[in-house]
Scaffold this motif. Structure first.
Motif, short mmCIF file in Angstrom:
data_model
loop_
_atom_site.label_atom_id
_atom_site.label_comp_id
_atom_site.label_asym_id
_atom_site.label_seq_id
_atom_site.Cartn_x
_atom_site.Cartn_y
_atom_site.Cartn_z
N VAL A 217 0.84 -1.20 0.00
CA VAL A 217 0.00 0.00 0.00
C VAL A 217 0.87 1.25 0.00
O VAL A 217 1.75 1.41 0.85
CB VAL A 217 -0.94 0.02 1.22
N GLY A 218 0.64 2.12 -0.98
CA GLY A 218 1.34 3.39 -1.06
C GLY A 218 0.38 4.55 -0.99
O GLY A 218 -0.81 4.39 -0.75
N ARG A 219 0.88 5.73 -1.26
CA ARG A 219 0.05 6.93 -1.18
C ARG A 219 -1.06 6.95 -2.22
O ARG A 219 -2.15 7.45 -1.98
CB ARG A 219 0.93 8.17 -1.33
N ASP A 220 -0.81 6.36 -3.39
CA ASP A 220 -1.76 6.44 -4.50
C ASP A 220 -2.53 5.16 -4.74
O ASP A 220 -3.15 5.00 -5.80
CB ASP A 220 -1.02 6.85 -5.78
N GLY A 221 -2.49 4.23 -3.81
CA GLY A 221 -3.24 3.00 -4.00
C GLY A 221 -2.49 1.79 -3.49
O GLY A 221 -1.59 1.91 -2.65
N ALA A 222 -2.87 0.63 -4.01
CA ALA A 222 -2.27 -0.61 -3.54
C ALA A 222 -1.92 -1.49 -4.73
O ALA A 222 -2.55 -1.42 -5.79
CB ALA A 222 -3.24 -1.35 -2.62
N THR A 223 -0.90 -2.33 -4.55
CA THR A 223 -0.45 -3.24 -5.58
C THR A 223 -0.46 -4.66 -5.06
O THR A 223 0.01 -4.93 -3.95
CB THR A 223 0.98 -2.89 -6.04
N SER A 224 -1.00 -5.56 -5.85
CA SER A 224 -0.94 -6.99 -5.55
C SER A 224 0.35 -7.55 -6.13
O SER A 224 0.56 -7.53 -7.34
CB SER A 224 -2.15 -7.72 -6.17
N MET A 225 1.22 -8.06 -5.25
CA MET A 225 2.47 -8.64 -5.74
C MET A 225 2.19 -9.86 -6.62
O MET A 225 2.90 -10.11 -7.59
CB MET A 225 3.36 -9.04 -4.55
N ARG A 226 1.14 -10.57 -6.30
CA ARG A 226 0.80 -11.76 -7.10
C ARG A 226 0.38 -11.36 -8.51
O ARG A 226 0.81 -11.97 -9.50
CB ARG A 226 -0.29 -12.54 -6.40
N GLU A 227 -0.46 -10.33 -8.63
CA GLU A 227 -0.97 -9.93 -9.94
C GLU A 227 0.09 -9.24 -10.80
O GLU A 227 -0.05 -9.18 -12.02
CB GLU A 227 -2.18 -9.02 -9.79
N CYS A 228 1.13 -8.72 -10.16
CA CYS A 228 2.18 -8.03 -10.91
C CYS A 228 3.12 -9.00 -11.62
O CYS A 228 4.02 -8.56 -12.33
CB CYS A 228 2.99 -7.13 -9.96
N ASN A 229 2.92 -10.31 -11.40
CA ASN A 229 3.75 -11.33 -12.03
C ASN A 229 5.24 -11.12 -11.73
O ASN A 229 6.10 -11.25 -12.61
CB ASN A 229 3.54 -11.35 -13.55
N LEU A 230 5.53 -10.76 -10.48
CA LEU A 230 6.91 -10.57 -10.07
C LEU A 230 7.62 -11.93 -10.00
O LEU A 230 6.99 -12.97 -9.90
CB LEU A 230 6.96 -9.89 -8.70
N ASP A 231 8.92 -11.86 -10.05
CA ASP A 231 9.72 -13.09 -9.94
C ASP A 231 9.75 -13.51 -8.47
O ASP A 231 10.73 -13.32 -7.75
CB ASP A 231 11.13 -12.82 -10.46
N CYS A 232 8.62 -14.08 -8.04
CA CYS A 232 8.45 -14.45 -6.63
C CYS A 232 7.87 -15.86 -6.57
O CYS A 232 6.87 -16.16 -7.23
CB CYS A 232 7.52 -13.45 -5.94
N ASP A 233 8.49 -16.71 -5.76
CA ASP A 233 8.06 -18.11 -5.67
C ASP A 233 7.09 -18.36 -4.52
O ASP A 233 6.79 -19.50 -4.21
CB ASP A 233 9.29 -19.01 -5.49
#
Length: 242
Positions: A217-233
């Motif tokens: 969560v940042g000042r301008d909204g929120a980001t889903s790490m899962r939906e961002c397709n990050l290199d995360c296992d």
């Protein structure tokens, strides 16, 4: 010749503002007018327009006024205990209301990313430091419980793995969501965020608890790490969610 008394331009102003609100809602109000009307309830008779402008100029925006600390508010000329208390009460009331809007028949179901992100955003309203929450969900994605697992200064917060494990056992959950805020305003996950999420996922997998997502969560909204397709296992073993 008798002096003619001039009409007071401010006479009836409060009632006109209240009538306007009741008829048209806040959509017809500028930010300073919203604050001006709120201040009516802490300042019985004085004009509150100038003070509303002062608060907005000091903090920069309406949301920043409501997020201001009591000690910051009380330092401003014209702001007493009643005004500072009213603003803090409004902030906390708004947070309580937003949390309650997610409830349905006593339960909160976070069964899509938008609903989950909105819920997480409201957890951090007014927070100045970086905070990490864990949300325990049941198999149908109803919220069982939430816990603040860590808090620290901006961009520096530790993750107590033992507390997470104890929370998982207490809730007897099989699914969990992590969420934390970036007080500096960014809603992008850092490499540290990704690595920490992977470490937690590995730890919880040993007790059959899946990490479903990590919301930043940042000042301008929120980001889903899962939906961002990050290199995360972290969620490689639970590919299906919603």
């Amino acid at each position: 010749m008798p002096e003619i008394e001039k009409a007071n331009p401010h006479e009836g102003h409060r009632q006109r503002m209240k009538n306007r609100f009741l008829k048209h809602g806040l959509e017809s109000f500028d930010d300073h007018q919203v604050l001006e009307v709120l201040l009516f309830y802490a300042v019985p008779k004085k004009d509150t327009n100038e003070l509303a402008h002062t608060l907005l100029n000091r903090f920069g925006s309406l949301d920043k006024v409501f997020e201001a600390e009591y000690d910051e508010l009380i330092k401003i000329n014209g702001v007493g205990e009643n005004i500072a208390s009213l603003i803090k009460f409004f902030q906390m009331l708004s947070r309580r209301y937003m949390h309650s809007t997610f409830a349905y028949e006593g339960a909160i179901r976070l069964n899509d990313t938008k609903k989950l992100s909105n819920y997480c955003e409201n957890l951090f309203k007014g927070e100045k430091n970086e905070v990490v929450y864990a949300l325990a969900l049941d198999d149908e994605l109803y919220l069982i419980d939430k816990v603040k697992i860590s808090e620290g200064i901006a961009n520096k917060v530790a993750l107590p793995f033992r507390k997470l494990m104890e929370f998982a056992f207490k809730c007897n959950c099989t699914r969990m969501v992590l969420t934390h805020n970036h007080p500096n305003g960014s809603m992008l996950a850092s490499r540290v965020d990704i690595e920490a999420t992977e470490n937690i996922a590995d730890m919880l997998s040993s007790v059959d608890v899946d990490i479903l997502d990590h919301i930043v969560v940042g000042r301008d909204g929120a980001t889903s790490m899962r939906e961002c397709n990050l290199d995360c296992d972290a969620w490689e073993h639970n590919s299906e969610w919603f």
